[in-house]
Design an enzyme around this catalytic site. Sequence first.
Site, PDB file in Angstrom:
ATOM      1  N   LYS A 147       0.877  -1.175   0.000  1.00 27.89           N
ATOM      2  CA  LYS A 147       0.000   0.000   0.000  1.00 27.89           C
ATOM      3  C   LYS A 147       0.913   1.224   0.000  1.00 27.89           C
ATOM      4  CE  LYS A 147      -3.723   2.358   2.241  1.00 27.89           C
ATOM      5  NZ  LYS A 147      -3.893   3.024   0.933  1.00 27.89           N
ATOM      6  N   ALA A 176     -12.080   5.860  -1.609  1.00 28.46           N
ATOM      7  CA  ALA A 176     -11.438   7.140  -1.248  1.00 28.46           C
ATOM      8  C   ALA A 176     -10.855   6.944   0.140  1.00 28.46           C
ATOM      9  CB  ALA A 176     -12.440   8.283  -1.266  1.00 28.46           C
ATOM     10  N   CYS A 235      -2.800   8.970  -7.529  1.00 25.44           N
ATOM     11  CA  CYS A 235      -4.011   8.678  -6.749  1.00 25.44           C
ATOM     12  C   CYS A 235      -5.065   9.767  -6.999  1.00 25.44           C
ATOM     13  CB  CYS A 235      -3.661   8.631  -5.266  1.00 25.44           C
ATOM     14  SG  CYS A 235      -5.105   8.357  -4.238  1.00 25.44           S
TER      15      CYS A 235
END
Length: 310
Positions: A43, A68, A133
């Site tokens: 991650k 989100a 992102c």
Amino acid sequence: MLKTKLCGHRLNNPLLLAAGVMGSNASSMNWILESGAAGVVTKSFSKEANKGYNNPTTVEVTGGIINAIGLSSPGVESFKEELKKINKDVNGNTKNNGKIAIASIYGSNPEEFSFVSSEIEDLVDMIELNISCPHAMKGCGAAIGQDPNLTYKIVSKVKNSVKIPIIAKLTPNVTDIGEIAISAENGGADALTLINSLGPGMKIDITTGRPILHNKFGGMSGPAIKPIALKHVYNVYESVNIPIIGVGGIRNYADVIEFLYAGSSAVQIGTSILYDGPSIFNKINNDLGDFIKSSDFSSIKEMIGIAHRN
Ligand SMILES: Cc1cc2nc3c(=O)[nH]c(=O)nc-3n(C[C@H](O)[C@H](O)[C@H](O)COP(=O)(O)O)c2cc1C
């Protein structure tokens, strides 16, 4: 037969875990490696800790999910403890087993990216720069990857700070992804990953009348975005000379073949793990092996970019 190479690293097969799904700790990433993946991407994490957005951070929609999470991160110092345990033997040495660990990192400026990269380069095989992102806080994520100059600055700063290969992960939320890809290549990227989640998009709860996600909007992933991801890989393959890692909606071996034909050297799988569990990696490897056996191909390498030659 499934063996391949990526930036000098030997891989047992072309399947990698995508950033953000089961990549928050070493034990879940080791589980993914034991389930047949040839590599894991963590991650994304940053220099300092970041709480991310409040729940709900994910919602299922037709064809995938919208998330989100807001790049929640424990900070590099804490995450190093997890990196030390990925794919390591009892003495803490990396197992020489055709499997790799890739750290996904983010920041808001070149100095933060290079600081985090230097801190972790001895603990992983490659670094993936998340400049893509779609729901990051101001100045991070897609705000970088939508700007060719900023992309160049960040990639080149990291390239000059570390010796291991670096990958730039690109956003589809731009007018011309080829321009950004070329900036990343000129900055010294050793490979590109595309695409990060698409959007932003949203879902509204019809009983309350409110957006479901706390952040209202989030990035779309899963099978619905596959045709778009594939098209970006196909286009970018014609613009750059570095390997591409394809990601977006991969659910089965046929999807992997499409990404290889479009020009991917390897692929990543994220959302489909939420449907099928980690066993998706062994299943795809078996089916891909059967396909190759019944075809005229004898290696993954021969399959890369086929769609451009015909
Ligand atoms: C829950 C979730 C969290 C994610 N977190 C990250 C992340 O931390 N960093 C990143 O670069 N991409 C992140 N992504 C994007 C994925 O790595 C991938 O690019 C995208 O989901 C498309 O692939 P998929 O359809 O196989 O999931 C995340 C995706 C999901 C679904």
